[in-house]
Design a protein around this motif. Structure first.
Motif, PDB file in Angstrom:
ATOM      1  N   CYS A  16      87.831  -6.979  54.859  1.00 25.26           N
ATOM      2  CA  CYS A  16      88.229  -6.379  56.130  1.00 25.26           C
ATOM      3  C   CYS A  16      87.013  -6.130  57.017  1.00 25.26           C
ATOM      4  O   CYS A  16      87.077  -6.329  58.226  1.00 25.26           O
ATOM      5  CB  CYS A  16      89.014  -5.089  55.887  1.00 25.26           C
ATOM      6  SG  CYS A  16      90.655  -5.378  55.167  1.00 25.26           S
ATOM      7  N   PHE A  17      85.911  -5.694  56.430  1.00 27.06           N
ATOM      8  CA  PHE A  17      84.694  -5.485  57.211  1.00 27.06           C
ATOM      9  C   PHE A  17      84.252  -6.795  57.846  1.00 27.06           C
ATOM     10  O   PHE A  17      83.972  -6.850  59.049  1.00 27.06           O
ATOM     11  CB  PHE A  17      83.580  -4.925  56.321  1.00 27.06           C
ATOM     12  CG  PHE A  17      82.311  -4.628  57.071  1.00 27.06           C
ATOM     13  CD1 PHE A  17      82.116  -3.393  57.653  1.00 27.06           C
ATOM     14  CD2 PHE A  17      81.317  -5.584  57.198  1.00 27.06           C
ATOM     15  CE1 PHE A  17      80.944  -3.103  58.354  1.00 27.06           C
ATOM     16  CE2 PHE A  17      80.150  -5.317  57.894  1.00 27.06           C
ATOM     17  CZ  PHE A  17      79.963  -4.083  58.476  1.00 27.06           C
ATOM     18  N   ASP A  18      84.202  -7.854  57.038  1.00 27.12           N
ATOM     19  CA  ASP A  18      83.775  -9.155  57.560  1.00 27.12           C
ATOM     20  C   ASP A  18      84.709  -9.654  58.659  1.00 27.12           C
ATOM     21  O   ASP A  18      84.267 -10.277  59.622  1.00 27.12           O
ATOM     22  CB  ASP A  18      83.704 -10.190  56.438  1.00 27.12           C
ATOM     23  CG  ASP A  18      82.551  -9.936  55.476  1.00 27.12           C
ATOM     24  OD1 ASP A  18      81.622  -9.169  55.824  1.00 27.12           O
ATOM     25  OD2 ASP A  18      82.585 -10.510  54.366  1.00 27.12           O
ATOM     26  N   ASP A  63      79.694  -7.109  65.248  1.00 27.72           N
ATOM     27  CA  ASP A  63      78.278  -6.849  65.495  1.00 27.72           C
ATOM     28  C   ASP A  63      77.981  -5.396  65.129  1.00 27.72           C
ATOM     29  O   ASP A  63      78.858  -4.609  64.858  1.00 27.72           O
ATOM     30  CB  ASP A  63      77.893  -7.148  66.940  1.00 27.72           C
ATOM     31  CG  ASP A  63      78.662  -6.288  67.941  1.00 27.72           C
ATOM     32  OD1 ASP A  63      79.303  -5.307  67.546  1.00 27.72           O
ATOM     33  OD2 ASP A  63      78.616  -6.605  69.135  1.00 27.72           O
ATOM     34  N   PHE A  64      76.746  -5.078  65.140  1.00 29.59           N
ATOM     35  CA  PHE A  64      76.334  -3.721  64.807  1.00 29.59           C
ATOM     36  C   PHE A  64      75.761  -3.065  66.050  1.00 29.59           C
ATOM     37  O   PHE A  64      74.541  -2.965  66.225  1.00 29.59           O
ATOM     38  CB  PHE A  64      75.301  -3.732  63.681  1.00 29.59           C
ATOM     39  CG  PHE A  64      75.851  -4.176  62.372  1.00 29.59           C
ATOM     40  CD1 PHE A  64      76.542  -3.294  61.575  1.00 29.59           C
ATOM     41  CD2 PHE A  64      75.715  -5.486  61.949  1.00 29.59           C
ATOM     42  CE1 PHE A  64      77.073  -3.695  60.356  1.00 29.59           C
ATOM     43  CE2 PHE A  64      76.231  -5.898  60.743  1.00 29.59           C
ATOM     44  CZ  PHE A  64      76.913  -5.009  59.945  1.00 29.59           C
ATOM     45  N   LEU A 100      83.158   3.453  65.223  1.00 31.24           N
ATOM     46  CA  LEU A 100      83.751   2.131  65.409  1.00 31.24           C
ATOM     47  C   LEU A 100      84.423   2.058  66.769  1.00 31.24           C
ATOM     48  O   LEU A 100      84.924   3.053  67.282  1.00 31.24           O
ATOM     49  CB  LEU A 100      84.796   1.866  64.326  1.00 31.24           C
ATOM     50  CG  LEU A 100      84.301   1.778  62.894  1.00 31.24           C
ATOM     51  CD1 LEU A 100      85.476   1.710  61.933  1.00 31.24           C
ATOM     52  CD2 LEU A 100      83.406   0.567  62.721  1.00 31.24           C
ATOM     53  N   ARG A 101      84.446   0.875  67.321  1.00 34.44           N
ATOM     54  CA  ARG A 101      85.208   0.656  68.551  1.00 34.44           C
ATOM     55  C   ARG A 101      86.695   0.720  68.204  1.00 34.44           C
ATOM     56  O   ARG A 101      87.102   0.483  67.069  1.00 34.44           O
ATOM     57  CB  ARG A 101      84.877  -0.712  69.121  1.00 34.44           C
ATOM     58  CG  ARG A 101      83.447  -0.827  69.582  1.00 34.44           C
ATOM     59  CD  ARG A 101      83.225  -2.224  70.167  1.00 34.44           C
ATOM     60  NE  ARG A 101      81.865  -2.369  70.566  1.00 34.44           N
ATOM     61  CZ  ARG A 101      80.968  -3.121  69.928  1.00 34.44           C
ATOM     62  NH1 ARG A 101      81.327  -3.817  68.870  1.00 34.44           N
ATOM     63  NH2 ARG A 101      79.737  -3.195  70.353  1.00 34.44           N
ATOM     64  N   LEU A 145      90.814  -2.995  61.346  1.00 33.17           N
ATOM     65  CA  LEU A 145      90.679  -2.498  59.979  1.00 33.17           C
ATOM     66  C   LEU A 145      91.993  -1.924  59.462  1.00 33.17           C
ATOM     67  O   LEU A 145      92.380  -2.165  58.321  1.00 33.17           O
ATOM     68  CB  LEU A 145      89.570  -1.447  59.893  1.00 33.17           C
ATOM     69  CG  LEU A 145      88.149  -1.978  60.037  1.00 33.17           C
ATOM     70  CD1 LEU A 145      87.168  -0.834  60.215  1.00 33.17           C
ATOM     71  CD2 LEU A 145      87.766  -2.835  58.844  1.00 33.17           C
ATOM     72  N   ASP A 146      92.686  -1.170  60.308  1.00 32.15           N
ATOM     73  CA  ASP A 146      93.981  -0.609  59.910  1.00 32.15           C
ATOM     74  C   ASP A 146      94.960  -1.716  59.533  1.00 32.15           C
ATOM     75  O   ASP A 146      95.644  -1.644  58.507  1.00 32.15           O
ATOM     76  CB  ASP A 146      94.570   0.246  61.028  1.00 32.15           C
ATOM     77  CG  ASP A 146      93.855   1.579  61.212  1.00 32.15           C
ATOM     78  OD1 ASP A 146      93.099   1.999  60.307  1.00 32.15           O
ATOM     79  OD2 ASP A 146      94.066   2.202  62.275  1.00 32.15           O
ATOM     80  N   LYS A 147      95.032  -2.751  60.359  1.00 35.61           N
ATOM     81  CA  LYS A 147      95.945  -3.866  60.093  1.00 35.61           C
ATOM     82  C   LYS A 147      95.540  -4.629  58.835  1.00 35.61           C
ATOM     83  O   LYS A 147      96.390  -5.013  58.028  1.00 35.61           O
ATOM     84  CB  LYS A 147      95.986  -4.813  61.289  1.00 35.61           C
ATOM     85  CG  LYS A 147      96.714  -4.243  62.485  1.00 35.61           C
ATOM     86  CD  LYS A 147      96.681  -5.200  63.654  1.00 35.61           C
ATOM     87  CE  LYS A 147      97.329  -4.580  64.883  1.00 35.61           C
ATOM     88  NZ  LYS A 147      97.256  -5.469  66.039  1.00 35.61           N
ATOM     89  N   CYS A 148      94.256  -4.838  58.675  1.00 41.94           N
ATOM     90  CA  CYS A 148      93.751  -5.572  57.515  1.00 41.94           C
ATOM     91  C   CYS A 148      94.086  -4.828  56.220  1.00 41.94           C
ATOM     92  O   CYS A 148      94.592  -5.418  55.267  1.00 41.94           O
ATOM     93  CB  CYS A 148      92.243  -5.770  57.646  1.00 41.94           C
ATOM     94  SG  CYS A 148      91.509  -6.720  56.295  1.00 41.94           S
TER      95      CYS A 148
END
Length: 80
Positions: free
Chosen positions: A31-33, A38-39, A45-46, A53-56
Motif C-alpha cells: 500500500c505504501f508503494d 514522493d516524500f 500525509l496528503r 491507503l484507506d482503499k488499499c
C-alpha cells in the motif's frame, strides 16, 4: 506427553503470529508503494494519499476475508 503437545501448540501459535505479522508488513509495503509517490517535506500525509491507503487496506482486508471464507468452505467449516 501432555507437555510435548503443549509445546507443539505453543510453536504453532508463534508461527501463526509470525504469519500474521508478515501479512501485515506485506500489506503495508504494497500500500505504501502504491499510494506514496514522493516524500514531501510535510509531517502529514496528503488527503489523496490517505484515501489511497484507506482503499488499499480495505481491499486487502476484503481479499483476506474472502480467501478465508473460501478456505473454510472448501473444508466444510464456514466462517461467521
Amino acid at each position: 506427553m501432555a507437555t510435548q503437545i503443549e509445546g507443539q501448540l505453543a510453536d504453532m501459535s508463534r508461527m501463526q503470529q509470525l504469519r500474521g505479522l508478515k501479512a501485515v508488513n506485506e500489506m503495508a509495503d504494497r500500500c505504501f508503494d502504491a499510494c506514496i509517490n514522493d516524500f514531501a517535506m510535510t509531517r502529514q500525509l496528503r488527503s489523496s494519499e490517505t484515501e489511497c491507503l484507506d482503499k488499499c487496506v480495505q481491499k486487502y482486508l476484503d481479499l483476506s476475508l474472502r480467501s478465508g471464507q473460501g478456505f473454510a468452505q472448501a473444508y466444510g467449516k464456514p466462517l461467521n
